[in-house]
Design a protein around this motif. Structure first.
Motif, PDB file in Angstrom:
ATOM      1  N   PHE A 150      36.900  41.406  39.361  1.00  0.00           N
ATOM      2  CA  PHE A 150      35.648  40.999  38.708  1.00  0.00           C
ATOM      3  C   PHE A 150      34.486  40.921  39.703  1.00  0.00           C
ATOM      4  CE2 PHE A 150      38.667  39.930  35.402  1.00  0.00           C
ATOM      5  CZ  PHE A 150      37.982  40.347  34.268  1.00  0.00           C
ATOM      6  N   TRP A 151      34.790  40.725  40.979  1.00  0.00           N
ATOM      7  CA  TRP A 151      33.727  40.838  41.980  1.00  0.00           C
ATOM      8  C   TRP A 151      33.197  42.265  41.995  1.00  0.00           C
ATOM      9  CZ3 TRP A 151      35.785  38.081  47.059  1.00  0.00           C
ATOM     10  CH2 TRP A 151      35.976  36.713  46.800  1.00  0.00           C
ATOM     11  N   ARG A 179      33.212  48.749  30.339  1.00  0.00           N
ATOM     12  CA  ARG A 179      34.531  49.388  30.156  1.00  0.00           C
ATOM     13  C   ARG A 179      35.582  48.736  31.057  1.00  0.00           C
ATOM     14  NH1 ARG A 179      31.426  54.097  29.894  1.00  0.00           N
ATOM     15  NH2 ARG A 179      31.969  54.742  32.015  1.00  0.00           N
ATOM     16  N   MET A 180      35.158  48.400  32.288  1.00  0.00           N
ATOM     17  CA  MET A 180      36.111  47.780  33.218  1.00  0.00           C
ATOM     18  C   MET A 180      36.601  46.422  32.686  1.00  0.00           C
ATOM     19  SD  MET A 180      34.513  48.658  36.985  1.00  0.00           S
ATOM     20  CE  MET A 180      35.807  47.833  37.926  1.00  0.00           C
ATOM     21  N   LYS A 585      32.458  33.810  45.478  1.00  0.00           N
ATOM     22  CA  LYS A 585      33.703  33.087  45.746  1.00  0.00           C
ATOM     23  C   LYS A 585      34.068  32.132  44.620  1.00  0.00           C
ATOM     24  CE  LYS A 585      33.921  33.014  50.822  1.00  0.00           C
ATOM     25  NZ  LYS A 585      33.801  32.163  52.014  1.00  0.00           N
ATOM     26  N   TYR A 586      33.050  31.437  44.069  1.00  0.00           N
ATOM     27  CA  TYR A 586      33.317  30.416  43.057  1.00  0.00           C
ATOM     28  C   TYR A 586      33.126  30.911  41.630  1.00  0.00           C
ATOM     29  CZ  TYR A 586      33.599  27.279  47.016  1.00  0.00           C
ATOM     30  OH  TYR A 586      33.971  26.680  48.197  1.00  0.00           O
ATOM     31  N   GLY A 587      32.890  32.219  41.492  1.00  0.00           N
ATOM     32  CA  GLY A 587      32.795  32.801  40.151  1.00  0.00           C
ATOM     33  C   GLY A 587      31.532  32.421  39.399  1.00  0.00           C
ATOM     34  N   ALA A 588      30.491  31.983  40.100  1.00  0.00           N
ATOM     35  CA  ALA A 588      29.221  31.630  39.433  1.00  0.00           C
ATOM     36  C   ALA A 588      28.367  32.895  39.311  1.00  0.00           C
ATOM     37  CB  ALA A 588      28.502  30.554  40.231  1.00  0.00           C
ATOM     38  N   PHE A 589      28.881  33.873  38.548  1.00  0.00           N
ATOM     39  CA  PHE A 589      28.247  35.203  38.502  1.00  0.00           C
ATOM     40  C   PHE A 589      26.831  35.158  37.936  1.00  0.00           C
ATOM     41  CE2 PHE A 589      32.876  36.417  38.063  1.00  0.00           C
ATOM     42  CZ  PHE A 589      32.986  36.913  39.348  1.00  0.00           C
TER      43      PHE A 589
END
Length: 971
Positions: A150-151, A179-180, A585-589
C-alpha cells in the motif's frame, strides 16, 4: 559467569569514542581520534565517514565531501558506514547522494529488507515518487507485507498529484492505483483501516463518489473506527458531492439527535433542508424516505425539530449552546429568504437576550452572538445593550460611582456587553470627552478585576485584560482623530497590562504595532521574542518584525530577524520529508498530500520571498563596500542577474491579518478588499526590491573590456549580453515603478490595525526611486563609454557629466528630506517623526548603490587615464588634454564625499539632541494619568528615545564606512 546474549562487533567498541566526541560537540577530538584509528585500521570505512562529519561541523565542507566520496565510491554495505554517510549528507543538505548510496547497497545485497526500506525513504526525501513505487514493489516481492504494497499504491497517488498533466493523472496513475487496491479487495487481503482510507482517497480523487460511498457503507467501512464519526463524516461528504440531499438531511438529523451541540451538523441540516424545499422534494409513498431514515423537507418540520432540541436540552444539567444558536441561524436564513413573518420563531432581540442570560458568563458568548447582531435593527442597539446591563449583578464599591462586579461571573457578563457595544458602533458615535470617560471607566474596571486574578500564574491571563484592550482601542480612535497624547496613553496602558499579565499575546502584538508606527523598533525585538512564535507563525506573523527592522535603522536586529525567518523556511523542506516518511510508516496516507501542499504553500510564501530578497540586500549593504567585496558577496550568495527564483504566479499571502483582536463594526474592520489591495502593494514592492537586487548583482559582471572596440570579442566574453540583461532589468524596474505609482494614486487607507503599508510611498516621495533608477541608467552610459573608447564619445561624456550633476542634486534633495528633529516636545508631550528615520535609511541605501556604481565607473576610467599618461610620456608633451569625463567624475566624488560628511554631522547632531532629551519633564497634559500610570509613561518614552538613539547610531556607523570608501575613489 553467565554467557552474553550476543557477541559485540569489535569495530563498534573502537568507534565508540569518536561517536561520543561528536555527540558532545568536540569535533576536533573526533577528527584526531578517527585519524589515530585509521592509522591502525586503514579499511575501517566508518571511521573515515565520522572524520568527515567532524570536518563538516568545523566548517571544512570541501574536505569533508572529498573524504565522504572516497568511502561512497567503495559502495559500503555495513550499517555503520551507511548510517554515518546518511547523517553527513543530511547535514550537507545533499539528500540526493543518499539515494545513490542505497542503490549501490541494494545491488550488492538484493534481499535486504532494511536496505530496500532505507532506499524508499531516501527517494521520499527527494520526492522521487516513481522510484519510490519501484523500490517498494521490489521490497514487496522480497517481503510480501501489506504495508509495503500500500506504500507503493500511495506512491502512485503522489505521482498523480505531482503530474503536470491532470489528464495523465486521471487516466493513468489513479486508475492503476485503483486496480492495485481492487486486486487486494478481491483476494480479501485488506487488513487495516489505513488501507480502506487509501481506497476511499483514490475513489474520491477519481470522482467515483458512488463507489466511495459504497466502500464506506459496506463491509470495508466497518474498519473505519479510529476517529469519532469517521464513517458518518465520509458518507456526508459523498452525499454532498452526489447532491443526495435527502440522505444529507436524514443523516445530519440523526447525528443531531445523538449530539445536539454539534454545529457542523446544524449547518448541513439547514443547507440540505433548503435544497429540498427549492427542489420541491416529496417523500416516496411506500418506501422509507432515504437510506439514512426520515427526512425533513419543510420549514415547519425544521422549526419543530429545533424547538424539540431546545426542550430536550433544557432537561440537561449542563446547558448546551447549539440548539439556541440553531434557532437564531434558522431565523437568519428565513429572513434572507424573505419568509420569516410566516413562522413565528420569536423576536431575535429577545432570543439573544435570553441567550445572554443563560451563557453570558462564558467568554465565547460574545463570539456566538457576534454572528447574529445583524438581525437587530440599528434603532434598537442602545435599548438592547441597556437590557443586557440590567441583568448583570453590579454594585458600587468604595468611593467609586461606577457599579462593579462582585464576582468573576458578573465580570465576564459585563465584558461581553462592552464588547457587543463596541461591535454595534455605540462607542464610535461618542465625542472625545465621552470616549475619555469610558477609557477611565474601563481602566477602573480593569484594576478592580485584577483582584479576582491574584492567584493566577504568570502564564495565565487576568480575567479583566479585555477592559484594558478595549480602552486602548478607544484611545487609538482618538489618535486617528488627531489627539497626539492618546497614542502615548495606549502604550502606557499596554505596558501596565503586560506587567500584570506577562503572557498576554494581544498586549504584546498591540505594543509591537504601535511602537513600529511611532518608529521605535528596539522594544519590538524583545516583545516578539517573548511571544515565542512557533513553526508556521514565523510565516503568518513574522511580517510584524521583518517589515520594520531595517526600515527603522536597526540593521543588526533586521539581519537577526531575517535569519530567524529563513531558518524556518529552509528547514521546512527537510522537516516535511520526515513528516511524509512518518505518515507512510503509520499509515496516515490522507496526511501525505496535505504535507506536500503545506510545503508548496511555504515555498510560495510572499513573506519567504520578501525576507530572502531583503536579507540579501541587507547583507550587501552591511558587507560590500567596494566592487571587489561586492563581487565576493554576490558570489557567496550565488546571485545572478539573469535568474529570478520568485514564483510570481503562485505567490501565497500567508499573513494572518486578523491576529489582533478587533471589535470594530463591519464598515471599519479589515475587508477582503483590503487584503487584495495589500497583497497587490506587497507584490509590486517586492518586484521593485527584487529587480534592484538583480541590477546590483549585475554590476560585477560588467568587467572592463581589454579591447573595447572589438565587438565580436566582447560578445564572445559574454559582456555585451550582460549589459543587455542590465538594460532589460532596467526596463522591468521602470514598469514596476509605474505600477507602484499607479497603485499609490488610489490613496488607500488601511484600518489602523490592518495590514501595515509597505515602504513604497516613502521610496517615491523622498526621491530615492529617481536616484536609484538614474544610477542604473548611468551604468549603461559608462558601459557605452567603455565599449566605444574616449575618442568620438564627447556626447556620452557630456551625458555622464550631466548625470553626475543631477545625481548630486537628487541626493542633496533626499538629504534635505531627512532633516528635522526625530523626536520633538510639543505642549508637554512627545511627537515622533518616523518618516525622517525611514528617509535616512533610504539615503544610506541609495548612497551605497551610488558607491557601487562609482566603483564600477572608477574601474572603467582608471585604465583610460593610465593609457593617456603613457601617451603623454611617449610624446614627451608637457600636457595632454584630459577628457572632461575625468573632471566630471572627480567633482562628483568630491561632492559625494562632502554630502556624506554633512549627513554624518547631521546624525551626530541628532545623537546629541536625543541624548540631551529630558523625559522627566514630559507628561501627558490630560488629567487621565494616575501616579501609577506616570511610571509606565516614563518607561515608554524612554524606550522610544533609546530606540531612536540606537537607530541613528547604527545609521551613522554605516555611513562612516561608506565615507571611508568614497575617499578611496580617486582616479
Amino acid at each position: 559467569m553467565a554467557a552474553r546474549g550476543h557477541v559485540q562487533d569489535p569495530n563498534d567498541r573502537r568507534l565508540r569514542p569518536i561517536y561520543d566526541y561528536l555527540d558532545n560537540g568536540n569535533n576536533k577530538m573526533a577528527i584526531q581520534q578517527a585519524d589515530k584509528l585509521l592509522k591502525k585500521h586503514k579499511d575501517l570505512h566508518c571511521a573515515k565517514v565520522l572524520k568527515a562529519i567532524g570536518l563538516q561541523r568545523t566548517g571544512k565542507q570541501d574536505e569533508a565531501y572529498a573524504v565522504a566520496q572516497e568511502v561512497a565510491a567503495l559502495e559500503p554495505t555495513d550499517d555503520n558506514s551507511l548510517q554515518a554517510l546518511t547523517i553527513l549528507y543530511r547535514e550537507m543538505h545533499r539528500p540526493e547522494l543518499v539515494t545513490k548510496l542505497y542503490e549501490a547497497a541494494v545491488k550488492k545485497v538484493p534481499n535486504s529488507e532494511e536496505y530496500h526500506s532505507h532506499l524508499f525513504m531516501a527517494y521520499a526525501r527527494v520526492g522521487e515518487y516513481k522510484k519510490m513505487q519501484q523500490a517498494l514493489m521490489a521490497l514487496y516481492k522480497i517481503v510480501p507485507k501489506n504495508p509495503y504494497y500500500f506504500w507503493s499504491v500511495m506512491s502512485l497517488i503522489m505521482q498523480s498529484i505531482s503530474a503536470q498533466d491532470e489528464n495523465l493523472s486521471k487516466t493513468m496513475f489513479l486508475p492503476l492505483a485503483e486496480r492495485m487496491v481492487e486486486k487486494m479487495v478481491k483476494e480479501d487481503k485488506i487488513e487495516a483501516e489505513a488501507e480502506v482510507e487509501l481506497y476511499y482517497m483514490i475513489l474520491e480523487r477519481l470522482e467515483k463518489y458512488k463507489e466511495a460511498l459504497d466502500v464506506v457503507r459496506g463491509k470495508l467501512g466497518e474498519k473505519l473506527t479510529s476517529e469519532l464519526q469517521s464513517r458518518e463524516n465520509k458518507c456526508m461528504a459523498m452525499y454532498k458531492k452526489l447532491c443526495r440531499w435527502p440522505e444529507c438531511n436524514a443523516l445530519s438529523r440523526r447525528l443531531l439527535l445523538k449530539n445536539s451541540d454539534d454545529w457542523q451538523f446544524y449547518i448541513t441540516y439547514f443547507d440540505s433542508l433548503f435544497q429540498l424545499i427549492d427542489e420541491s422534494w416529496t417523500p416516496p409513498l411506500e418506501e422509507q424516505h432515504s437510506l439514512e431514515g426520515e427526512v425533513h423537507y419543510s420549514i415547519e418540520q425544521a422549526v419543530n425539530f429545533v424547538e424539540e432540541r431546545i426542550t430536550e436540552e433544557s432537561k440537561n444539567s449542563r446547558p448546551l449552546r447549539g440548539p439556541y444558536l440553531a434557532k437564531l441561524e434558522l431565523i437568519r436564513r428565513l429572513r434572507y429568504r424573505g419568509c420569516n413573518d410566516e413562522y413565528k420563531l420569536g423576536d431575535p432581540e429577545e432570543l439573544m437576550f435570553q441567550y445572554f442570560k443563560k451563557f453570558g458568563e462564558k467568554p465565547c458568548c460574545f463570539t456566538d452572538l457576534k454572528v447574529f447582531v445583524d438581525l437587530l435593527p440599528s434603532s434598537q442597539y442602545t435599548k438592547f445593550i441597556s437590557q443586557l446591563l440590567e441583568v448583570i449583578p453590579l454594585s458600587a464599591a468604595g468611593e467609586s460611582e461606577i457599579a462593579l462586579p462582585a464576582n468573576i461571573k458578573a465580570l465576564q457578563q459585563h465584558l461581553c456587553v462592552v464588547q457587543l457595544s463596541r461591535l454595534l458602533g455605540i462607542y464610535h458615535t461618542m465625542d472625545k470627552k465621552q470616549k475619555l470617560s469610558v477609557v477611565r471607566e474601563f481602566m477602573l474596571r480593569y484594576r478592580h478585576g485584577l483582584e479576582f486574578g491574584k492567584s493566577c500564574l504568570k502564564t495565565e491571563l487576568q480575567f479583566s485584560d479585555y477592559y484594558c484592550l478595549l480602552a486602548v482601542h478607544l484611545l487609538l480612535d482618538l489618535w486617528l482623530e488627531g489627539e497626539e497624547t492618546a497614542v502615548w496613553q495606549c502604550l502606557t496602558l499596554l505596558e501596565e497590562g503586560l506587567a500584570h499579565s506577562p503572557s498576554n499575546a494581544q498586549f504584546k502584538l498591540l505594543l509591537i504595532r504601535i511602537y513600529c508606527r511611532l518608529g521605535a523598533f528596539e522594544p519590538v525585538a524583545e516583545l516578539y521574542s517573548s511571544l515565542d512564535a512557533k513553526h508556521i507563525q514565523h510565516d503568518t506573523i513574522g511580517y510584524l518584525l521583518t517589515r520594520y527592522a531595517e526600515s527603522l535603522g536597526h540593521y543588526a536586529a533586521a539581519s537577526q530577524s531575517c535569519n530567524f525567518a529563513l531558518r524556518f523556511f529552509h528547514s521546512n523542506q527537510k522537516d516535511t520529508s520526515e513528516h511524509i516518511i512518518q505518515a507512510y510508516k503509520y499509515g496516515a496516507f490522507e496526511k501525505i498530500p496535505e504535507f506536500i501542499a503545506f510545503r508548496n504553500r511555504l515555498n510560495s510564501s510572499l513573506h519567504f520571498a520578501q525576507v530572502r530578497t531583503e536579507r540579501m540586500l541587507l547583507d550587501l549593504l552591511l558587507e560590500a563596500n567596494i566592487s571587489t567585496s561586492l563581487e565576493e558577496s554576490i558570489k557567496s550568495m550565488s546571485l545572478s542577474p539573469e535568474e529570478d527564483d520568485i514564483p510570481w504566479k503562485d505567490l501565497r499571502d500567508n499573513r494572518d491579518l486578523t491576529v489582533l483582536f478587533n471589535w470594530d463594526p463591519k464598515g471599519r474592520d479589515i475587508s477582503e478588499e483590503h487584503r487584495k489591495l495589500s497583497l497587490e502593494e506587497e507584490t509590486v514592492w517586492l518586484r521593485i526590491r527584487s529587480l534592484t537586487l538583480r541590477l546590483v548583482s549585475g554590476l560585477p559582471t560588467l568587467s572592463h573590456t581589454i579591447q573595447p572596440k572589438n565587438s565580436e570579442k566582447t560578445a564572445e566574453n559574454g559582456v555585451s549580453s550582460k549589459i543587455d540583461t542590465i538594460r532589460s532589468l532596467l526596463q522591468q524596474l521602470e514598469a514596476a515603478v509605474d505600477s507602484g505609482k499607479k497603485f499609490l494614486e488610489q490613496k488607500i487607507q488601511y484600518p489602523v490595525l490592518g495590514p501595515p503599508p509597505t515602504r513604497m510611498a516613502g521610496f517615491f516621495s523622498n526621491g530615492s526611486c529617481q536616484c536609484q533608477t538614474s544610477l542604473f541608467y548611468l551604468v549603461s552610459d559608462i558601459y557605452e563609454l567603455d565599449t566605444n573608447g574616449l575618442e568620438d564619445s564627447a556626447e556620452i561624456q557630456e551625458r555622464i557629466g550631466n548625470s553626475f550633476k543631477s545625481l548630486v542634486e537628487r541626493l542633496t534633495d533626499l538629504f534635505n528630506k531627512c532633516k528635522g528633529d526625530l523626536i520633538e516636545v510639543r505642549d508637554g508631550t512627545l511627537k515622533t517623526h518616523p518618516n525622517l528615520l525611514e528617509n535616512l535609511v533610504f539615503f544610506v541605501e541609495t548612497i551605497s548603490i551610488a558607491l557601487w556604481v562609482s566603483s564600477y565607473c572608477d574601474g572603467v576610467l582608471r585604465p583610460f587615464k593610465s593609457n593617456l599618461q603613457k601617451k603623454k610620456k611617449k610624446k614627451k608633451e608637457s600636457s595632454v588634454a584630459m577628457p572632461p569625463v575625468f573632471t566630471h567624475f572627480l567633482d562628483y566624488v568630491n561632492e559625494l564625499q562632502t554630502l556624506t560628511s554633512n549627513v554624518i554631522d547631521h546624525i551626530k547632531g541628532l545623537e546629541i539632541i536625543l541624548t540631551a532629551l529630558k523625559l522627566e519633564e514630559l507628561s501627558l497634559k490630560d488629567s487621565l494619568l494616575l501616579q501609577e500610570e506616570k511610571k509606565f509613561t516614563k518607561t515608554v518614552q524612554e524606550k522610544v528615545r533609546s530606540s531612536y538613539h540606537h537607530s541613528v547610531q547604527e545609521i551613522g556607523e554605516l555611513l562612516k564606512k561608506r565615507l571611508d570608501t568614497i575617499k578611496k575613489l580617486k582616479i
